[in-house]
Design a protein around this motif. Structure first.
Motif, PDB file in Angstrom:
ATOM      1  N   ALA A 153      43.212  26.709  33.194  1.00  0.00           N
ATOM      2  CA  ALA A 153      44.663  26.635  33.193  1.00  0.00           C
ATOM      3  C   ALA A 153      45.165  26.678  34.627  1.00  0.00           C
ATOM      4  O   ALA A 153      44.732  27.534  35.404  1.00  0.00           O
ATOM      5  CB  ALA A 153      45.260  27.788  32.403  1.00  0.00           C
ATOM      6  N   PRO A 154      46.071  25.757  34.990  1.00  0.00           N
ATOM      7  CA  PRO A 154      46.625  25.767  36.338  1.00  0.00           C
ATOM      8  C   PRO A 154      47.740  26.810  36.439  1.00  0.00           C
ATOM      9  O   PRO A 154      48.697  26.803  35.662  1.00  0.00           O
ATOM     10  CB  PRO A 154      47.182  24.349  36.486  1.00  0.00           C
ATOM     11  CG  PRO A 154      47.552  23.951  35.089  1.00  0.00           C
ATOM     12  CD  PRO A 154      46.560  24.632  34.194  1.00  0.00           C
ATOM     13  N   LEU A 155      47.605  27.739  37.376  1.00  0.00           N
ATOM     14  CA  LEU A 155      48.597  28.801  37.563  1.00  0.00           C
ATOM     15  C   LEU A 155      48.958  28.910  39.038  1.00  0.00           C
ATOM     16  O   LEU A 155      48.087  28.831  39.901  1.00  0.00           O
ATOM     17  CB  LEU A 155      48.051  30.153  37.100  1.00  0.00           C
ATOM     18  CG  LEU A 155      47.671  30.306  35.636  1.00  0.00           C
ATOM     19  CD1 LEU A 155      47.011  31.662  35.413  1.00  0.00           C
ATOM     20  CD2 LEU A 155      48.870  30.142  34.741  1.00  0.00           C
ATOM     21  N   CYS A 156      50.243  29.143  39.313  1.00  0.00           N
ATOM     22  CA  CYS A 156      50.641  29.437  40.685  1.00  0.00           C
ATOM     23  C   CYS A 156      50.118  30.838  41.015  1.00  0.00           C
ATOM     24  O   CYS A 156      49.787  31.612  40.103  1.00  0.00           O
ATOM     25  CB  CYS A 156      52.159  29.353  40.841  1.00  0.00           C
ATOM     26  SG  CYS A 156      53.077  30.680  40.016  1.00  0.00           S
ATOM     27  N   PRO A 157      50.011  31.184  42.280  1.00  0.00           N
ATOM     28  CA  PRO A 157      49.474  32.505  42.630  1.00  0.00           C
ATOM     29  C   PRO A 157      50.231  33.664  41.986  1.00  0.00           C
ATOM     30  O   PRO A 157      49.624  34.646  41.553  1.00  0.00           O
ATOM     31  CB  PRO A 157      49.577  32.536  44.156  1.00  0.00           C
ATOM     32  CG  PRO A 157      49.482  31.089  44.560  1.00  0.00           C
ATOM     33  CD  PRO A 157      50.215  30.353  43.476  1.00  0.00           C
ATOM     34  N   SER A 158      51.544  33.560  41.874  1.00  0.00           N
ATOM     35  CA  SER A 158      52.341  34.636  41.278  1.00  0.00           C
ATOM     36  C   SER A 158      52.023  34.819  39.795  1.00  0.00           C
ATOM     37  O   SER A 158      51.806  35.940  39.327  1.00  0.00           O
ATOM     38  CB  SER A 158      53.831  34.341  41.469  1.00  0.00           C
ATOM     39  OG  SER A 158      54.614  35.328  40.857  1.00  0.00           O
ATOM     40  N   CYS A 159      51.986  33.726  39.052  1.00  0.00           N
ATOM     41  CA  CYS A 159      51.683  33.815  37.619  1.00  0.00           C
ATOM     42  C   CYS A 159      50.228  34.218  37.400  1.00  0.00           C
ATOM     43  O   CYS A 159      49.921  34.942  36.455  1.00  0.00           O
ATOM     44  CB  CYS A 159      51.996  32.497  36.921  1.00  0.00           C
ATOM     45  SG  CYS A 159      53.773  32.168  36.792  1.00  0.00           S
ATOM     46  N   HIS A 160      49.341  33.776  38.279  1.00  0.00           N
ATOM     47  CA  HIS A 160      47.934  34.156  38.152  1.00  0.00           C
ATOM     48  C   HIS A 160      47.793  35.670  38.290  1.00  0.00           C
ATOM     49  O   HIS A 160      47.049  36.304  37.545  1.00  0.00           O
ATOM     50  CB  HIS A 160      47.095  33.430  39.192  1.00  0.00           C
ATOM     51  CG  HIS A 160      45.641  33.421  38.897  1.00  0.00           C
ATOM     52  ND1 HIS A 160      44.717  32.991  39.801  1.00  0.00           N
ATOM     53  CD2 HIS A 160      44.916  33.775  37.792  1.00  0.00           C
ATOM     54  CE1 HIS A 160      43.506  33.078  39.291  1.00  0.00           C
ATOM     55  NE2 HIS A 160      43.604  33.560  38.056  1.00  0.00           N
ATOM     56  N   ALA A 161      48.552  36.239  39.229  1.00  0.00           N
ATOM     57  CA  ALA A 161      48.504  37.694  39.419  1.00  0.00           C
ATOM     58  C   ALA A 161      49.037  38.429  38.194  1.00  0.00           C
ATOM     59  O   ALA A 161      48.511  39.471  37.793  1.00  0.00           O
ATOM     60  CB  ALA A 161      49.301  38.082  40.658  1.00  0.00           C
ATOM     61  N   SER A 162      50.075  37.876  37.556  1.00  0.00           N
ATOM     62  CA  SER A 162      50.683  38.527  36.389  1.00  0.00           C
ATOM     63  C   SER A 162      49.894  38.313  35.106  1.00  0.00           C
ATOM     64  O   SER A 162      49.720  39.229  34.310  1.00  0.00           O
ATOM     65  CB  SER A 162      52.108  37.990  36.166  1.00  0.00           C
ATOM     66  OG  SER A 162      52.917  38.281  37.271  1.00  0.00           O
ATOM     67  N   PHE A 163      49.429  37.097  34.878  1.00  0.00           N
ATOM     68  CA  PHE A 163      48.809  36.729  33.612  1.00  0.00           C
ATOM     69  C   PHE A 163      47.293  36.881  33.621  1.00  0.00           C
ATOM     70  O   PHE A 163      46.688  37.180  32.594  1.00  0.00           O
ATOM     71  CB  PHE A 163      49.150  35.277  33.254  1.00  0.00           C
ATOM     72  CG  PHE A 163      50.502  35.101  32.642  1.00  0.00           C
ATOM     73  CD1 PHE A 163      50.628  34.770  31.308  1.00  0.00           C
ATOM     74  CD2 PHE A 163      51.648  35.270  33.390  1.00  0.00           C
ATOM     75  CE1 PHE A 163      51.878  34.603  30.738  1.00  0.00           C
ATOM     76  CE2 PHE A 163      52.895  35.106  32.837  1.00  0.00           C
ATOM     77  CZ  PHE A 163      53.014  34.776  31.506  1.00  0.00           C
ATOM     78  N   GLY A 164      46.669  36.644  34.777  1.00  0.00           N
ATOM     79  CA  GLY A 164      45.221  36.565  34.844  1.00  0.00           C
ATOM     80  C   GLY A 164      44.475  37.770  34.318  1.00  0.00           C
ATOM     81  O   GLY A 164      43.512  37.636  33.584  1.00  0.00           O
ATOM     82  N   GLY A 165      44.918  38.959  34.668  1.00  0.00           N
ATOM     83  CA  GLY A 165      44.192  40.152  34.255  1.00  0.00           C
ATOM     84  C   GLY A 165      44.751  40.839  33.031  1.00  0.00           C
ATOM     85  O   GLY A 165      44.286  41.913  32.653  1.00  0.00           O
ATOM     86  N   ASN A 166      45.740  40.241  32.391  1.00  0.00           N
ATOM     87  CA  ASN A 166      46.394  40.856  31.241  1.00  0.00           C
ATOM     88  C   ASN A 166      46.007  40.102  29.968  1.00  0.00           C
ATOM     89  O   ASN A 166      46.495  38.998  29.725  1.00  0.00           O
ATOM     90  CB  ASN A 166      47.909  40.823  31.440  1.00  0.00           C
ATOM     91  CG  ASN A 166      48.665  41.547  30.360  1.00  0.00           C
ATOM     92  OD1 ASN A 166      48.296  41.518  29.201  1.00  0.00           O
ATOM     93  ND2 ASN A 166      49.761  42.177  30.750  1.00  0.00           N
ATOM     94  N   PRO A 167      45.155  40.678  29.118  1.00  0.00           N
ATOM     95  CA  PRO A 167      44.685  39.963  27.917  1.00  0.00           C
ATOM     96  C   PRO A 167      45.807  39.523  26.979  1.00  0.00           C
ATOM     97  O   PRO A 167      45.729  38.455  26.383  1.00  0.00           O
ATOM     98  CB  PRO A 167      43.770  40.968  27.222  1.00  0.00           C
ATOM     99  CG  PRO A 167      43.384  41.936  28.279  1.00  0.00           C
ATOM    100  CD  PRO A 167      44.524  41.983  29.258  1.00  0.00           C
ATOM    101  N   GLU A 168      46.866  40.312  26.866  1.00  0.00           N
ATOM    102  CA  GLU A 168      47.973  39.935  25.978  1.00  0.00           C
ATOM    103  C   GLU A 168      48.715  38.717  26.517  1.00  0.00           C
ATOM    104  O   GLU A 168      49.034  37.798  25.764  1.00  0.00           O
ATOM    105  CB  GLU A 168      48.923  41.107  25.792  1.00  0.00           C
ATOM    106  CG  GLU A 168      48.311  42.249  25.006  1.00  0.00           C
ATOM    107  CD  GLU A 168      49.239  43.462  24.927  1.00  0.00           C
ATOM    108  OE1 GLU A 168      50.442  43.316  25.181  1.00  0.00           O
ATOM    109  OE2 GLU A 168      48.731  44.549  24.618  1.00  0.00           O
ATOM    110  N   LEU A 169      48.994  38.715  27.796  1.00  0.00           N
ATOM    111  CA  LEU A 169      49.681  37.570  28.399  1.00  0.00           C
ATOM    112  C   LEU A 169      48.761  36.364  28.507  1.00  0.00           C
ATOM    113  O   LEU A 169      49.208  35.224  28.372  1.00  0.00           O
ATOM    114  CB  LEU A 169      50.220  37.936  29.781  1.00  0.00           C
ATOM    115  CG  LEU A 169      51.331  38.980  29.825  1.00  0.00           C
ATOM    116  CD1 LEU A 169      51.719  39.282  31.264  1.00  0.00           C
ATOM    117  CD2 LEU A 169      52.541  38.528  29.031  1.00  0.00           C
ATOM    118  N   ARG A 170      47.468  36.615  28.732  1.00  0.00           N
ATOM    119  CA  ARG A 170      46.511  35.520  28.867  1.00  0.00           C
ATOM    120  C   ARG A 170      46.489  34.648  27.619  1.00  0.00           C
ATOM    121  O   ARG A 170      46.327  33.426  27.699  1.00  0.00           O
ATOM    122  CB  ARG A 170      45.110  36.080  29.145  1.00  0.00           C
ATOM    123  CG  ARG A 170      44.138  35.029  29.578  1.00  0.00           C
ATOM    124  CD  ARG A 170      42.735  35.552  29.798  1.00  0.00           C
ATOM    125  NE  ARG A 170      42.714  36.753  30.609  1.00  0.00           N
ATOM    126  CZ  ARG A 170      42.025  37.837  30.288  1.00  0.00           C
ATOM    127  NH1 ARG A 170      41.301  37.889  29.199  1.00  0.00           N
ATOM    128  NH2 ARG A 170      42.040  38.895  31.073  1.00  0.00           N
TER     129      ARG A 170
END
Length: 93
Positions: free
Chosen positions: A49-66
């Protein structure tokens, strides 16, 4: 193992360089594993999935948001869908 450069390039191009979460266009898109490598997620386009650095920081490590990334990724246009992504700018017009 990180994604091969060819996969990263293809994922970014198919998304028209837009983050699949916030839809912002960025040349600094990061390619994120939807199913983490620790869970034996493959280094394939289907798991990317293509993510900007900000969204990657928010979504990447959060299983619910992922889990939401898959749905949001599907909403992006691709080179196969010339309409391209819907950006904030295009929605404001």
């Amino acid at each position: 193992m990180p994604f091969p450069d060819k996969v990263k390039r293809r994922v970014r191009e198919r998304a028209w360089f837009a983050c699949c979460v916030c839809k912002r266009i960025s040349v600094a898109l990061e390619v994120h594993h939807i199913l983490p490598q620790a869970a034996r997620g493959p280094d394939s386009e289907d798991n990317a999935a293509p993510l900007c650095p900000s969204c990657h920081a928010s979504f990447g490590g959060n299983p619910e948001l992922r889990a939401r990334i898959v749905v949001r990724r599907a909403s992006l246009g691709s080179r196969d869908n010339p309409a391209g992504p819907t950006t904030r700018r295009s929605r404001e017009r």
